[in-house]
Enzyme design. Structure first.
Site: not given
Ligand code: ADE
Length: 669
Positions: A312, A315, A318, A431
């Site tokens: 999704i 980061g 990674g 942040d």
């Molecule tokens: N992206 C980063 N962390 C997430 C999370 N906990 N739920 C959904 N998308 C994300």
């Protein structure tokens, strides 16, 4: 179904004493009893010189993740004392164990923590007490004792005995505890920590803070002594200064002093409980072994219980994936999984897991919950609750104009509540921005991303690097940008920017102004104007958060209670900035905005100078005329882009406020 039976005992128990933790690991039983629902219980006994002289370990000892119902074949034990024999009985169980009349399938291991642990500390003395502070000191016990890493001081109000307690650490055999209530009796217990573990707690010591009058009396009594000492001290100082100047030792002294001051500051920031009664966040970097910190605060998850479904996002370390977690005995839940990409070096692994060590210490409905970590197999993962709507900024941009003001205020209230919790824990986020807040399917916002602080500390220059996105200039308070003064008050500034982002449905703060322009404009007193449709009160609140003097900004506690009042009394949200007829009652002073002399100046300041001719050609040639323009006027003169209309209208609203303010103060506009 065929008959099943209890499992056989666990096998091959091994242990490893590491710093202040004891790690126990074993192999699963050879016979699972024909079932798959195997768990383990660990029972601990502390034994004296005689093997029969045993007692249960009691509540002082901590088991990570817990001591019963373990699904992994390992456990970490914390808070054991040195110079003791412990017997751990590890029992295998399954759902039919309770029906068995056979002896329990237990494997025991006895461990002596004798060799290296620190001894009990000596008598704890009160050196002095004021209204809000108590200074204590104590003696280290006689040798042989290993090197003391630090001392833990646990304390609580005597009246609220053990209901809640605070703790702080000190590297020296003395401490000054601040933030206490006047005329209140406190109970103190102190223990030492060495590489081999903790000593037992000292006996309880009760000391009381003083009241105001005694402070004053003491002050008066001391005046004479101080005056005499001052004269003598001054003479000595002159002699010493001359001596240092002559011998060139001054620089050495100043450096040493700065070092010790820096140390003192770190100590108090990291270890000190600022609000007695509320737990404090522990900086994972105070642990020599970062793996220990992770295991203290995060549960190790068996990777076979995680199902990764799709990527999704990306980061810092990674990919971020969504998936499902099915912990034994619990229902399956959706999770987000942050992964550490292969080929990492030790430092990257440590930085990656630092976030889990921080997150694992928090427990609040508006802070992202950590489910656990996978560190014993590859890929290394951090597993957190899944937030269906992703990050707040993207979510708002996708749903521009879809929510009621009350819904937006509800989101803001949630974020403020999460931030209040962090601030009470002594954690400074550094942040906070809409991109670091996640939203679930119920529109609940949760603060996330606890990774930045160390990056900044390691690399002070990063504060000014925009390319790496290390410091979010437009979200950061001026004192934090200028001299890295990060605090809950600087988080409040960032929160004000988040408010602005929320009320403008994810607009970029200061639009495409450069970072340098943002810094300069803020310094000159410029502040973001109210977003279109923003209730007056909320813009006022933002302006409070952006007070230059940080002590004038509200606290998160005040923000939460203010937002609560707004939600209970929504009529106060009806006055929109664009409807304002008179200057509003503000919770404080509105900061000064720069006064623009010409339309050109004004349009330059909001980076909209390309429309200067449109204004001029349509007869809007003075700021007074402009301040009366409506959104329709702005459209009519040829501003067609929605984002530009917004920006111009927002700024016109501020201009209008300024004009009214000036008129009210007798200026002719
Ligand atoms: N992206 C980063 N962390 C997430 C999370 N906990 N739920 C959904 N998308 C994300």
């Amino acid at each position: 179904m065929s008959c099943t039976r209890p499992p056989s005992p666990p096998r091959n128990v091994i242990f490893n004493i590491n710093e202040s933790s004891l790690f126990l690991e074993w192999s699963p039983p050879s016979d699972m009893g024909g079932r798959k629902d195997l768990t383990y219980n660990v029972m601990c006994k502390k034994c004296g010189a005689e093997p029969r002289d045993c007692e249960l370990c009691g509540e002082g000892m901590r088991f990570i993740p817990r001591h019963v119902g373990l699904t992994n074949s390992s456990v970490t034990v914390l808070d054991f004392v040195a110079h003791a024999n412990y017997t751990f009985e590890i029992e295998s169980l399954n759902a039919v164990s309770e029906f068995s009349s056979f002896p329990r399938p237990v494997t025991a291991i006895t461990i002596t923590t004798d060799q290296a642990g620190p001894s009990l500390i000596g008598m704890v003395r009160k050196d002095w007490a004021s209204q809000n502070s108590i200074a204590l000191s104590w003696q280290e016990h006689e040798q042989p004792s290993p090197a003391i890493l630090d001392y833990e001081i646990k304390y609580y109000e005597k009246e609220h005995e053990e209901l809640s307690y605070s703790s702080t650490r000190s590297k020296a055999a003395s401490v000054i505890i601040t933030g206490l209530k006047p005329t209140t009796k406190y109970v103190f217990h102190i223990r030492a920590r060495s590489a081999a573990g903790y000593s037992s707690y000292s006996p309880r010591y009760e000391y009381e803070t003083s009241d105001e009058t005694s402070d004053m009396a003491a002050d008066q009594g001391q005046v004479l002594v101080i005056a005499t000492a001052a004269v003598g001290g001054f003479a000595l100082l002159v002699i010493l200064t001359l001596f240092f100047l002559i011998t060139g030792r001054c620089q050495w002294y100043i450096k040493a002093k700065m070092k010790s001051e820096e140390k003192r500051r770190t100590h108090f920031q990291n270890g000190h409980i600022r609000f007695p009664g509320i737990k404090t966040y522990v900086d994972p970097d105070t642990y020599e072994d970062p793996t220990q910190a992770v295991h203290e605060f995060a549960k190790e998850i068996d990777p076979s219980t995680i199902r990764i479904e799709r990527v999704i996002g990306a980061g810092e370390f990674g990919e971020v994936c969504s998936g499902r977690l099915k912990s034994p005995g619990k229902r399956e839940i959706p999770v987000a999984i942050k992964t550490l990409k292969g080929g990492y070096v030790d430092r990257q692994r440590r930085d990656f897991l630092r976030e889990a060590s921080i997150m694992g210490q928090f427990d609040h409905p508006n802070i992202i919950r950590l489910e656990g970590v996978v560190t014993k197999s590859r890929p290394v993962m951090i597993v957190v609750e899944y937030m269906e709507n992703g990050s707040l900024d993207t979510f708002l941009r996708k749903h521009d104009g879809h929510f009621t003001v009350i819904q937006l205020v509800g989101m803001l209230r949630g974020i403020a509540s999460g931030m209040k919790y962090l601030s009470d824990m002594g954690y400074v986020h550094r942040d906070l921005a809409a991109r670091n807040i996640l939203v679930n399917s119920n529109l609940v916002c949760k603060v996330s991303d606890f990774g930045l602080s160390r990056v900044l500390e390691d690399d002070p220059e990063a504060a000014y690097t925009t390319s790496g996105g290390k410091i979010p200039i437009r979200w950061t308070a001026p004192e934090a940008i200028a001299y890295r003064k990060f605090s809950s008050a600087s988080d409040i500034w960032s929160y004000g920017i988040v408010m602005w982002e929320v009320m403008s449905y994810g607009e970029r703060p200061y639009w495409e102004m450069s970072n340098q322009d943002v810094i300069l404009s803020i310094e000159e007193g410029y502040r973001l104007p109210a977003p279109m449709g923003c209730p007056m009160t909320l813009h006022q609140l933002m302006l409070q958060c952006w007070q230059k003097e940080r002590s004038h900004r509200p606290t998160f506690t005040e923000l939460v209670s203010f937002l609560d009042k707004l939600i209970r009394n929504p009529s106060s949200l009806q006055t929109l900035v664009e409807d304002v007829q008179g200057f509003p009652e503000s919770p404080g002073d509105v900061p000064e905005y720069p006064l623009f002399i010409s339309i050109g100046d004004w349009l330059d300041s909001i980076k909209m100078s390309q429309y200067k001719n449109n204004f001029m050609a349509s007869g809007f040639t003075t700021l007074d005329c402009v301040s009366r323009m409506s959104i329709d006027d702005v459209r009519r003169i040829g501003v067609t882009l929605i984002g530009h209309q917004r920006r111009i209208v927002s700024s016109i609203q501020t201009l209008r406020l300024q004009m009214m303010h000036l008129q009210e103060n007798g200026f002719h506009v």
